[in-house]
Design an enzyme around this catalytic site. Sequence first.
Site, PDB file in Angstrom:
ATOM      1  CG  ASP A 185      -0.306   0.220   2.536  1.00 26.69           C
ATOM      2  OD1 ASP A 185       0.944   0.281   2.607  1.00 26.69           O
ATOM      3  OD2 ASP A 185      -1.039   0.347   3.529  1.00 26.69           O
ATOM      4  CG  HIS A 186      -0.762   4.720   1.524  1.00 26.09           C
ATOM      5  ND1 HIS A 186      -1.921   3.953   1.476  1.00 26.09           N
ATOM      6  CD2 HIS A 186      -0.694   5.212   2.783  1.00 26.09           C
ATOM      7  CE1 HIS A 186      -2.524   4.006   2.647  1.00 26.09           C
ATOM      8  NE2 HIS A 186      -1.799   4.753   3.453  1.00 26.09           N
ATOM      9  N   GLY A 204       1.547  -0.759   6.315  1.00 23.20           N
ATOM     10  CA  GLY A 204       2.047  -0.122   7.528  1.00 23.20           C
ATOM     11  C   GLY A 204       2.427  -1.108   8.615  1.00 23.20           C
ATOM     12  CG  HIS A 222       7.770 -24.144  12.237  1.00 27.54           C
ATOM     13  ND1 HIS A 222       7.769 -23.801  13.570  1.00 27.54           N
ATOM     14  CD2 HIS A 222       8.933 -24.815  12.029  1.00 27.54           C
ATOM     15  CE1 HIS A 222       8.875 -24.250  14.144  1.00 27.54           C
ATOM     16  NE2 HIS A 222       9.598 -24.870  13.229  1.00 27.54           N
ATOM     17  CG  ASN A 223       3.536 -21.235   9.707  1.00 28.71           C
ATOM     18  OD1 ASN A 223       4.266 -20.410  10.245  1.00 28.71           O
ATOM     19  ND2 ASN A 223       2.731 -22.025  10.410  1.00 28.71           N
ATOM     20  NE  ARG A 280       2.588   4.333   7.930  1.00 26.24           N
ATOM     21  CZ  ARG A 280       1.304   4.463   7.614  1.00 26.24           C
ATOM     22  NH1 ARG A 280       0.377   3.811   8.298  1.00 26.24           N
ATOM     23  NH2 ARG A 280       0.957   5.245   6.616  1.00 26.24           N
ATOM     24  NE  ARG A 289       7.071 -30.014  15.445  1.00 24.72           N
ATOM     25  CZ  ARG A 289       8.266 -29.444  15.280  1.00 24.72           C
ATOM     26  NH1 ARG A 289       9.217 -30.084  14.638  1.00 24.72           N
ATOM     27  NH2 ARG A 289       8.503 -28.246  15.756  1.00 24.72           N
ATOM     28  CG  HIS A 290       6.126 -28.016  10.870  1.00 28.43           C
ATOM     29  ND1 HIS A 290       5.806 -27.396  12.059  1.00 28.43           N
ATOM     30  CD2 HIS A 290       7.445 -28.304  10.925  1.00 28.43           C
ATOM     31  CE1 HIS A 290       6.890 -27.297  12.800  1.00 28.43           C
ATOM     32  NE2 HIS A 290       7.901 -27.849  12.140  1.00 28.43           N
ATOM     33  NE  ARG A 325       1.488 -29.042  14.544  1.00 28.33           N
ATOM     34  CZ  ARG A 325       2.680 -29.175  15.045  1.00 28.33           C
ATOM     35  NH1 ARG A 325       3.704 -28.498  14.527  1.00 28.33           N
ATOM     36  NH2 ARG A 325       2.901 -29.968  16.070  1.00 28.33           N
TER      37      ARG A 325
END
Length: 143
Positions: free
Chosen positions: A8-9, A66, A98-99, A109, A132-133, A136
């Site tokens: 964004d800005h 931001g 993990h993800n 910001r 193991r991840h 999930r």
Amino acid sequence: MKIGICSDHAGFDYKERLIAYLKSKNVEVEDFGTHSTESMDYPDVAHPLAEAVENGSVDKGIAMCGTGNGMAITLNKHQGIRAGLAWNTDIAALVKKHNNANVLVMPARFATFDEIVKMTDTWLTTGYEGGRHQKRLDKIPVL
């Protein structure tokens, strides 16, 4: 590798500088906007980035606003997106390990440009641990 990027800005300056940095590393970049510091609504650029990651026209995505929260919330509305909000290199590594985050989100910001670069490099060079991840991650999509 082709990376989609948006902001964004509040993140515009860092986005422009990060694009130049990535290109200097021979990374192909697709810019989804915004294209100025004029106030705008982050979903207008987050949704097209998410769609590009989902349909494979880019391999990964990077987003900044931001706080990073608006981008992360919007991006994660898409079933095929795992947007991870990072504010330091440890978190940038963990959202990948993990993800298996396919979009890195950062708070323009609340980070310096040097920190943005370090988080980006960390996320790009960190591998997904799986194991193991994975069970999930398999539970995340709402069918």
